[in-house]
Motif scaffolding. Sequence first.
Motif, PDB file in Angstrom:
ATOM      1  N   ARG A 160      18.172  23.783 -22.835  1.00 14.02           N
ATOM      2  CA  ARG A 160      17.462  23.947 -21.567  1.00 14.02           C
ATOM      3  C   ARG A 160      16.114  23.254 -21.632  1.00 14.02           C
ATOM      4  NH1 ARG A 160      18.516  29.917 -18.944  1.00 14.02           N
ATOM      5  NH2 ARG A 160      20.794  29.847 -18.997  1.00 14.02           N
ATOM      6  N   SER A 184      11.045  22.437  -9.297  1.00 13.42           N
ATOM      7  CA  SER A 184      12.467  22.717  -9.539  1.00 13.42           C
ATOM      8  C   SER A 184      12.744  24.198  -9.766  1.00 13.42           C
ATOM      9  CB  SER A 184      12.952  21.919 -10.755  1.00 13.42           C
ATOM     10  OG  SER A 184      12.425  22.471 -11.962  1.00 13.42           O
ATOM     11  N   GLY A 185      11.730  24.943 -10.180  1.00 11.26           N
ATOM     12  CA  GLY A 185      11.917  26.350 -10.487  1.00 11.26           C
ATOM     13  C   GLY A 185      12.591  26.610 -11.815  1.00 11.26           C
ATOM     14  N   LEU A 186      12.789  25.570 -12.616  1.00 18.99           N
ATOM     15  CA  LEU A 186      13.521  25.742 -13.877  1.00 18.99           C
ATOM     16  C   LEU A 186      12.715  26.512 -14.924  1.00 18.99           C
ATOM     17  CD1 LEU A 186      15.308  22.273 -14.303  1.00 18.99           C
ATOM     18  CD2 LEU A 186      16.229  24.413 -13.380  1.00 18.99           C
ATOM     19  N   ALA A 188      11.104  29.229 -14.583  1.00 15.55           N
ATOM     20  CA  ALA A 188      11.416  30.651 -14.447  1.00 15.55           C
ATOM     21  C   ALA A 188      12.815  30.991 -14.957  1.00 15.55           C
ATOM     22  CB  ALA A 188      11.282  31.065 -12.985  1.00 15.55           C
ATOM     23  N   ARG A 189      13.624  29.953 -15.193  1.00 18.10           N
ATOM     24  CA  ARG A 189      14.998  30.160 -15.664  1.00 18.10           C
ATOM     25  C   ARG A 189      15.128  29.835 -17.159  1.00 18.10           C
ATOM     26  NH1 ARG A 189      18.028  26.856 -10.936  1.00 18.10           N
ATOM     27  NH2 ARG A 189      19.832  27.118 -12.326  1.00 18.10           N
ATOM     28  N   GLY A 190      13.978  29.732 -17.832  1.00 20.37           N
ATOM     29  CA  GLY A 190      14.002  29.531 -19.282  1.00 20.37           C
ATOM     30  C   GLY A 190      14.028  28.094 -19.745  1.00 20.37           C
ATOM     31  N   TRP A 191      13.819  27.152 -18.818  1.00 21.05           N
ATOM     32  CA  TRP A 191      13.792  25.737 -19.197  1.00 21.05           C
ATOM     33  C   TRP A 191      12.367  25.331 -19.580  1.00 21.05           C
ATOM     34  CZ3 TRP A 191      17.738  21.776 -18.602  1.00 21.05           C
ATOM     35  CH2 TRP A 191      18.997  22.291 -18.288  1.00 21.05           C
ATOM     36  N   SER A 192      12.272  24.251 -20.376  1.00 16.76           N
ATOM     37  CA  SER A 192      10.962  23.708 -20.764  1.00 16.76           C
ATOM     38  C   SER A 192      10.917  22.216 -20.484  1.00 16.76           C
ATOM     39  CB  SER A 192      10.691  23.958 -22.250  1.00 16.76           C
ATOM     40  OG  SER A 192      11.593  23.223 -23.062  1.00 16.76           O
ATOM     41  N   ARG A 294      17.306  20.230 -10.858  1.00 18.83           N
ATOM     42  CA  ARG A 294      18.113  21.437 -10.635  1.00 18.83           C
ATOM     43  C   ARG A 294      19.601  21.125 -10.775  1.00 18.83           C
ATOM     44  NH1 ARG A 294      14.281  22.395  -6.629  1.00 18.83           N
ATOM     45  NH2 ARG A 294      15.642  21.521  -5.022  1.00 18.83           N
ATOM     46  N   ALA A 297      20.622  21.117 -14.290  1.00 16.83           N
ATOM     47  CA  ALA A 297      20.737  22.477 -14.823  1.00 16.83           C
ATOM     48  C   ALA A 297      21.977  23.198 -14.318  1.00 16.83           C
ATOM     49  CB  ALA A 297      19.482  23.277 -14.463  1.00 16.83           C
ATOM     50  N   GLU A 298      22.317  22.974 -13.053  1.00 17.40           N
ATOM     51  CA  GLU A 298      23.391  23.732 -12.416  1.00 17.40           C
ATOM     52  C   GLU A 298      24.761  23.077 -12.534  1.00 17.40           C
ATOM     53  OE1 GLU A 298      21.827  24.028  -8.508  1.00 17.40           O
ATOM     54  OE2 GLU A 298      20.247  25.462  -9.066  1.00 17.40           O
TER      55      GLU A 298
END
Length: 336
Positions: A160, A184-186, A188-192, A294, A297-298
């Motif tokens: 991630r 992207s909001g990533l 908050a979803r654990g991405w760096s 995104r 990621a998705e």
Amino acid sequence: MHVVHLVVSDRLAGVEHYIARLARAQAAAGEHVTILGGQVVDMRTAAGPQVQVHPVATLTAGIRALRALHTRPDIINTHMTSADLAAARSLTGARLVSTRHFPAVRGSGTTRRALLRPLSRLLAAQISVSRFVADAIDEPSVVVPSGVPTRATVDRRGLRRIAVLGRLEHEKNTRLALDAFAASGLAARGWSLEVIGSGSRWGSLHRRTEILGITDAVRFHGHLTDPSAVLDSTSALLAPCSVEALGLAALEAMAAGLPVVAARAGGHLETVGAACPDLLFEPDDVTAASALLRRIAESPTWATASGRQLRDLQRRDFTLERQVAATAGAYEQALR
């Protein structure tokens, strides 16, 4: 054939990496190769033991270094304008070949351009690193795209991380990478976001992460002589620069099978755009860039397939073997 690469520099940035990699491959192909310029210790490591490296940090030092060579070169391959001038004044009798790394005519102003115009008549040949550069320099040249070593593809399932690789300077547009990652909001979803590079924007970019609220999700690695370990631990490369001559970072990522989200401009059109145009976003469009992040990621299946397509393009069109052969052809033409 004795080939001398000349760059008036004491750094190991993009142009110097290009020289070291090409020189190493040329030496492996049986040429006698010398490098004058670059950060000597790192350049020697990058170029390998078969290539001699000597310091050249000023134009005058370049002239002296060329005149002091024990073996007369057949080709002096210059990189950037100061090296062109040093070679033209060295009076070594070698054929001069200038590699053009930037999409611009020589000189920063009208007067300087006029003074530099006669330089072109002293050159036996010019090499452009991309069609983008060739179209911009307003002089005849042969296009020889940069090559990178072929690499094994790494299993990236579960990773991630997004990487951005390049000097932290205005033209590289690293700020857009931060803005797109935040949008992207990533985070908050654990991405760096892994930022690889150094430069004058280091402080302002750190402050930008604070403003965006993503400080804990962004890692600044500084300059890495070999960024492959970081690239192998990421899911994609974000390449926001819209004036990239070709983009060695993008090619490195392609070789590793990484999907590359890139600005739809410059050299990216000849690399990423040639295989995966759906990975491109309009320059400076934060919203479009964040949407592609995104999607990475998705849609891991799409991301993996895109990375494979880019890897296949690199292995076909952007290998060191292909670059060495095309460069040798330019040298042979210059020697006639």
